[in-house]
Design an enzyme around this catalytic site. Structure first.
Site: not given
Ligand code: BES
Ligand code: ZN
Ligand code: MN
Length: 502
Positions: A267, A272, A279, A290, A349, A351, A353
């Site tokens: 990734k 992000d 966020k 990220d 968010d 993104e 995947r």
């Molecule tokens: N980049 C984040 C995940 C992340 C969280 C990486 C903390 C490093 C530290 C990912 O893109 C994300 O935002 N995931 C969301 C998914 C949700 C919206 C389904 C999450 O984990 O809250």
């Molecule tokens: Zn992310």
């Molecule tokens: Mn995200």
């Protein structure tokens, strides 16, 4: 940084690090007492050889040794605690010690008594730690002092004659893997205004040129031609065009023998914000990390190419930032994907995947790999599940999962397997599209994410997914705030070294 192995101390006055394990200390301490002129009783009073404990002595009965630094390793150890003990020592003494150091592993030291550890782990740990000690987070500070950065510039490791050959072999590998790890750390720690999809791709091209492997960067136009729609959708809100970097290493001499073909996808979200499903600022602050999975993939390919492992390795990194703009993909939009499936974007968010879906679909269709692996800072939910202890692994192949868990334990980069039951797929059913990118509820968030990704692997029979959200970037004794760890490079280099074609 110059590391060399010697079988005895040179005549030059020197500072010697003497690792001491907690078991059977008397021989070692007796010798140290003799040369230093400090009684064994006094030494044992102040130094119990607890892990990371140090004691400085100024030897009296010698002109060769200026300082003895006893470094405790406790009683039992593993690859990780050995590495960490050395690294912690080098890090803490960066500004205090001379640039040239000796490390004794056979004249005074009793480290070979350390339980559960091998000579290879000790040499590897010392070398890796001394290289990582030179890592500088403050690259953008004005007041950095050049000589601090080079610490230690010279490390003379004292071992016995019969160990030299093996030590040299370990050193070659250890240097390559640690340097790859350093490169990953640099990429991850660079802020997003200093590294974007374009510069990330350039760093891969530079490495490919330097170490002789193929790097192809698809720019926006080619990304469009290749129908990488999900990557384009995430990129809609960005000022910077996306990149789709394909790195490929193939050993020269083995052209006609069948070797394993391994596909890695990382990734590469360079920042992000969450997109329109934005966020909160506390959650956003660290999101330069990220692209950790992408950087790890680049690091693995670089190390494998330098080690010339007998495998055919393809590492793909789709890259963009996930940003807020009038053109951004919206929650509720339905987008296309390389696999041909339509995706309802419930949450912008989620993104990672989306871009992984395109990367995995492209790799499996174009290269038909024997093993397909993705590495990503994918979900906060993986941190909720496992904390900062292990990467979260999902796989449809038990042999692969077992191997990664076992190697991770052994080298100290743990992974833990979680289920990917078919029932998780139901949560992703959409009324409007073939699949949705978020179930709408947080239940099993890391696993529904993995299930989403699996849908885009062309039903690959040997697929593994590693969520490194809690591992790529985090708190450590080596920085005041969170910083890159380089987690995953060692693990996968070790995995690829052990890969048997079947
Ligand atoms: N980049 C984040 C995940 C992340 C969280 C990486 C903390 C490093 C530290 C990912 O893109 C994300 O935002 N995931 C969301 C998914 C949700 C919206 C389904 C999450 O984990 O809250
Ligand atoms: Zn992310
Ligand atoms: Mn995200």
């Amino acid at each position: 940084m110059n590391i060399q192995f010697l079988t005895s101390f040179s005549d030059k006055t020197q500072t010697v690090i003497i690792p001491i394990s907690k078991s059977e200390t008397s021989d070692a301490l007796q010798k140290i007492a003799e040369v230093s002129g400090v009684s064994e009783g006094l030494i044992t009073q102040d130094f119990e050889a607890e892990t990371k404990q140090t004691l400085m002595l100024y030897p009296q009965n010698t002109t060769t040794f200026e300082r003895f630094i006893l470094l405790g390793f406790g009683e039992k150890s593993n690859a990780k605690t050995i590495r960490d003990t050395f690294r912690s020592f080098f890090f803490q003494n960066k500004e205090k010690l001379p640039n040239s150091l000796s490390l004794d592993l056979c004249q005074f030291s009793n480290l070979s008594n350390l339980k559960n550890s091998s000579f290879v782990e000790i040499i590897d740990g010392a070398i890796s730690a001394s290289i990582l000690a030179g890592y500088d987070l403050g690259q953008l500070k004005n007041d950095r002092k050049e000589d601090e950065l080079k610490f230690p510039s010279e490390l003379n490791v004292i071992i016995s004659e019969d160990q030299i050959q093996e030590a040299e072999k370990v050193k070659l590998e250890s240097e390559i893997v640690t340097q790859a790890q350093l490169r990953v750390m640099e990429l991850v720690d660079l802020p997003a205004n200093k590294i974007d999809a374009q510069t990330l791709a350039k760093s891969a091209q530079k490495s490919g040129k330097k170490y002789g492997y193929k790097v192809t960067v698809l720019q926006k136009e080619e990304i469009e031609k290749n129908a990488l729609h999900a990557l384009l959708a995430v990129n809609q809100g960005s000022q910077v065009p996306p990149t789709f970097t394909i790195t490929e290493y193939k050993p020269e001499s083995l052209d006609n023998t069948k070797i394993p073909v391994v596909g890695l996808v990382g990734k590469g979200i360079t920042y992000d914000t969450g997109g329109l499903s934005m966020k909160p600022s506390e959650g956003m602050y660290h999101m330069k990390c990220d692209m950790g999975g992408g950087a790890t993939v680049f690091g693995i390919v670089e190390a494998v190419a330098r080690l010339k492992l007998p495998i055919h390795l393809i590492g793909i990194v789709p890259a963009t930032d996930n940003n807020v703009d009038a053109r951004s993909v919206r929650p509720g939009d339905i987008i296309d994907s390389h696999a041909g499936l339509t995706i309802e974007v419930v949450n912008t968010d989620a993104e990672g995947r989306l871009i992984l879906a395109d990367g995995l679909s492209y790799l499996s269709k174009n290269y038909n790999p024997d093993v397909l692996i993705d590495i990503a800072t994918l979900t906060g939910a993986s941190i909720v599940s496992l904390g900062y202890e292990a990467g979260l692994l999902c796989s449809n192949n038990q042999e692969t999962a077992q191997m990664l868990m076992q190697l991770g334990e052994q080298i100290g980069e743990k992974v833990w397997q979680m289920p990917i039951w078919d029932s998780y797929r139901k949560a992703l059913n959409s009324d409007l599209a073939d699949i949705k990118n978020y179930p709408g509820v947080p239940a099993a968030g890391a696993l529904t994410a993995a299930k989403f990704i699996q849908t885009f692997t062309n039903k690959h029979p040997k697929w593994a997914h590693l969520d490194i959200a809690g591992m790529a970037f985090g708190d450590s004794e080596f920085a005041k705030g969170k910083s890159a760890t380089g987690y995953g490079v060692r693990l996968f280099v070790e995995y690829l070294k052990n890969l048997k074609f079947s």
